[in-house]
Motif scaffolding. Sequence first.
Motif, PDB file in Angstrom:
ATOM      1  N   MET A 120       7.910  45.915   4.434  1.00  0.00           N
ATOM      2  CA  MET A 120       6.530  46.202   4.079  1.00  0.00           C
ATOM      3  C   MET A 120       5.588  45.106   4.597  1.00  0.00           C
ATOM      4  N   ILE A 121       6.068  43.865   4.592  1.00  0.00           N
ATOM      5  CA  ILE A 121       5.235  42.764   5.078  1.00  0.00           C
ATOM      6  C   ILE A 121       4.961  42.928   6.564  1.00  0.00           C
ATOM      7  N   MET A 122       6.007  43.305   7.339  1.00  0.00           N
ATOM      8  CA  MET A 122       5.819  43.515   8.777  1.00  0.00           C
ATOM      9  C   MET A 122       4.876  44.689   9.031  1.00  0.00           C
ATOM     10  N   LEU A 123       5.034  45.767   8.252  1.00  0.00           N
ATOM     11  CA  LEU A 123       4.155  46.922   8.432  1.00  0.00           C
ATOM     12  C   LEU A 123       2.709  46.513   8.183  1.00  0.00           C
ATOM     13  N   GLN A 124       2.461  45.733   7.153  1.00  0.00           N
ATOM     14  CA  GLN A 124       1.096  45.280   6.859  1.00  0.00           C
ATOM     15  C   GLN A 124       0.539  44.465   8.026  1.00  0.00           C
ATOM     16  N   HIS A 125       1.383  43.642   8.628  1.00  0.00           N
ATOM     17  CA  HIS A 125       0.981  42.851   9.789  1.00  0.00           C
ATOM     18  C   HIS A 125       0.563  43.766  10.946  1.00  0.00           C
ATOM     19  N   PHE A 126       1.388  44.774  11.259  1.00  0.00           N
ATOM     20  CA  PHE A 126       1.076  45.693  12.358  1.00  0.00           C
ATOM     21  C   PHE A 126      -0.139  46.557  12.027  1.00  0.00           C
ATOM     22  N   LEU A 127      -0.280  46.919  10.764  1.00  0.00           N
ATOM     23  CA  LEU A 127      -1.437  47.699  10.322  1.00  0.00           C
ATOM     24  C   LEU A 127      -2.714  46.877  10.454  1.00  0.00           C
ATOM     25  N   ASP A 128      -2.669  45.623  10.055  1.00  0.00           N
ATOM     26  CA  ASP A 128      -3.832  44.736  10.199  1.00  0.00           C
ATOM     27  C   ASP A 128      -4.208  44.561  11.664  1.00  0.00           C
ATOM     28  N   ASP A 129      -3.208  44.366  12.526  1.00  0.00           N
ATOM     29  CA  ASP A 129      -3.453  44.252  13.973  1.00  0.00           C
ATOM     30  C   ASP A 129      -4.131  45.507  14.500  1.00  0.00           C
ATOM     31  N   PHE A 130      -3.601  46.657  14.100  1.00  0.00           N
ATOM     32  CA  PHE A 130      -4.166  47.936  14.546  1.00  0.00           C
ATOM     33  C   PHE A 130      -5.629  48.048  14.128  1.00  0.00           C
ATOM     34  N   MET A 131      -5.893  47.780  12.856  1.00  0.00           N
ATOM     35  CA  MET A 131      -7.248  47.941  12.315  1.00  0.00           C
ATOM     36  C   MET A 131      -8.228  46.944  12.921  1.00  0.00           C
ATOM     37  N   THR A 132      -7.746  45.795  13.357  1.00  0.00           N
ATOM     38  CA  THR A 132      -8.600  44.785  13.978  1.00  0.00           C
ATOM     39  C   THR A 132      -8.941  45.150  15.416  1.00  0.00           C
ATOM     40  N   LEU A 133      -7.949  45.643  16.147  1.00  0.00           N
ATOM     41  CA  LEU A 133      -8.102  45.836  17.577  1.00  0.00           C
ATOM     42  C   LEU A 133      -8.516  47.249  17.995  1.00  0.00           C
ATOM     43  N   VAL A 134      -7.803  48.250  17.523  1.00  0.00           N
ATOM     44  CA  VAL A 134      -7.937  49.600  18.067  1.00  0.00           C
ATOM     45  C   VAL A 134      -9.314  50.230  17.838  1.00  0.00           C
ATOM     46  N   PRO A 135      -9.914  50.139  16.646  1.00  0.00           N
ATOM     47  CA  PRO A 135     -11.255  50.734  16.496  1.00  0.00           C
ATOM     48  C   PRO A 135     -12.305  50.136  17.438  1.00  0.00           C
ATOM     49  N   LEU A 136     -12.114  48.895  17.870  1.00  0.00           N
ATOM     50  CA  LEU A 136     -13.031  48.284  18.831  1.00  0.00           C
ATOM     51  C   LEU A 136     -12.872  48.899  20.212  1.00  0.00           C
ATOM     52  N   GLN A 137     -11.653  49.336  20.543  1.00  0.00           N
ATOM     53  CA  GLN A 137     -11.387  49.946  21.838  1.00  0.00           C
ATOM     54  C   GLN A 137     -11.896  51.385  21.900  1.00  0.00           C
ATOM     55  N   LEU A 138     -12.002  52.023  20.776  1.00  0.00           N
ATOM     56  CA  LEU A 138     -12.346  53.440  20.729  1.00  0.00           C
ATOM     57  C   LEU A 138     -13.315  53.734  19.579  1.00  0.00           C
ATOM     58  N   PRO A 139     -14.477  53.077  19.577  1.00  0.00           N
ATOM     59  CA  PRO A 139     -15.388  53.209  18.427  1.00  0.00           C
ATOM     60  C   PRO A 139     -15.905  54.639  18.192  1.00  0.00           C
ATOM     61  N   GLN A 140     -16.007  55.447  19.252  1.00  0.00           N
ATOM     62  CA  GLN A 140     -16.508  56.806  19.060  1.00  0.00           C
ATOM     63  C   GLN A 140     -15.496  57.700  18.353  1.00  0.00           C
ATOM     64  N   LEU A 141     -14.218  57.309  18.357  1.00  0.00           N
ATOM     65  CA  LEU A 141     -13.189  58.104  17.686  1.00  0.00           C
ATOM     66  C   LEU A 141     -12.723  57.490  16.380  1.00  0.00           C
ATOM     67  N   LEU A 142     -12.521  56.188  16.377  1.00  0.00           N
ATOM     68  CA  LEU A 142     -11.894  55.542  15.228  1.00  0.00           C
ATOM     69  C   LEU A 142     -12.906  54.717  14.446  1.00  0.00           C
ATOM     70  N   ASP A 143     -13.568  55.375  13.524  1.00  0.00           N
ATOM     71  CA  ASP A 143     -14.586  54.737  12.698  1.00  0.00           C
ATOM     72  C   ASP A 143     -13.955  54.370  11.350  1.00  0.00           C
ATOM     73  N   VAL A 144     -13.794  53.074  11.119  1.00  0.00           N
ATOM     74  CA  VAL A 144     -13.121  52.633   9.889  1.00  0.00           C
ATOM     75  C   VAL A 144     -13.939  52.966   8.638  1.00  0.00           C
ATOM     76  N   THR A 145     -15.250  53.186   8.791  1.00  0.00           N
ATOM     77  CA  THR A 145     -16.080  53.503   7.618  1.00  0.00           C
ATOM     78  C   THR A 145     -15.870  54.931   7.132  1.00  0.00           C
ATOM     79  N   THR A 146     -15.378  55.820   8.004  1.00  0.00           N
ATOM     80  CA  THR A 146     -15.133  57.206   7.592  1.00  0.00           C
ATOM     81  C   THR A 146     -13.652  57.537   7.491  1.00  0.00           C
ATOM     82  N   MET A 147     -12.809  56.543   7.786  1.00  0.00           N
ATOM     83  CA  MET A 147     -11.362  56.749   7.736  1.00  0.00           C
ATOM     84  C   MET A 147     -10.928  57.142   6.326  1.00  0.00           C
TER      85      MET A 147
END
Length: 150
Positions: free
Chosen positions: A1-28
């Motif tokens: 679970m700790i590793m998953l949280q690490h990968f999830l945090d990485d995803f949430m930090t990086l990926v929405p910046l690469q694709l802001p028109q699709l991945l909006d963390v405010t509406t997730m």
Amino acid sequence: MIMLQHFLDDFMTLVPLQLPQLLDVTTMEEPQIYGDYALLTFPLRDSYDLEEIMDMFEDDMELITLYHHIPAGMGNFGHSTCAYSNPAFGHMFKMNAKTGADGKVSHVVATVYDSLELMYGDLCLDLNLHSGTGHFKYKKEREEVLMNFL
């Protein structure tokens, strides 16, 4: 679970910046976290054609397209795609999109993994689930997928 949280945090930090028109963390939607993977659903502000989504996955995020599936006799409804991150880049996730009754994609689902084995197995399962009906406009063979994980 700790590793998953690490990968999830990485995803949430990086990926929405690469694709802001699709991945909006405010509406997730609320993340669904399981033992070794997490499902993230992103409703889209604007609907897109599946091909547009596929281009964004490939061009903006450098994801590898797994398939473009067309169901039998459904018009533009139910066309789907799956693309995944290149494990060589240190990320472990896949993105799925599917057209609705209007022939447009209204949400994207991301799956973040905590192991390469689980990710590879899930990609193979995703291919198998779509192999029974309709046809693939594009499909990466299992052996080709495996080469990304070696």
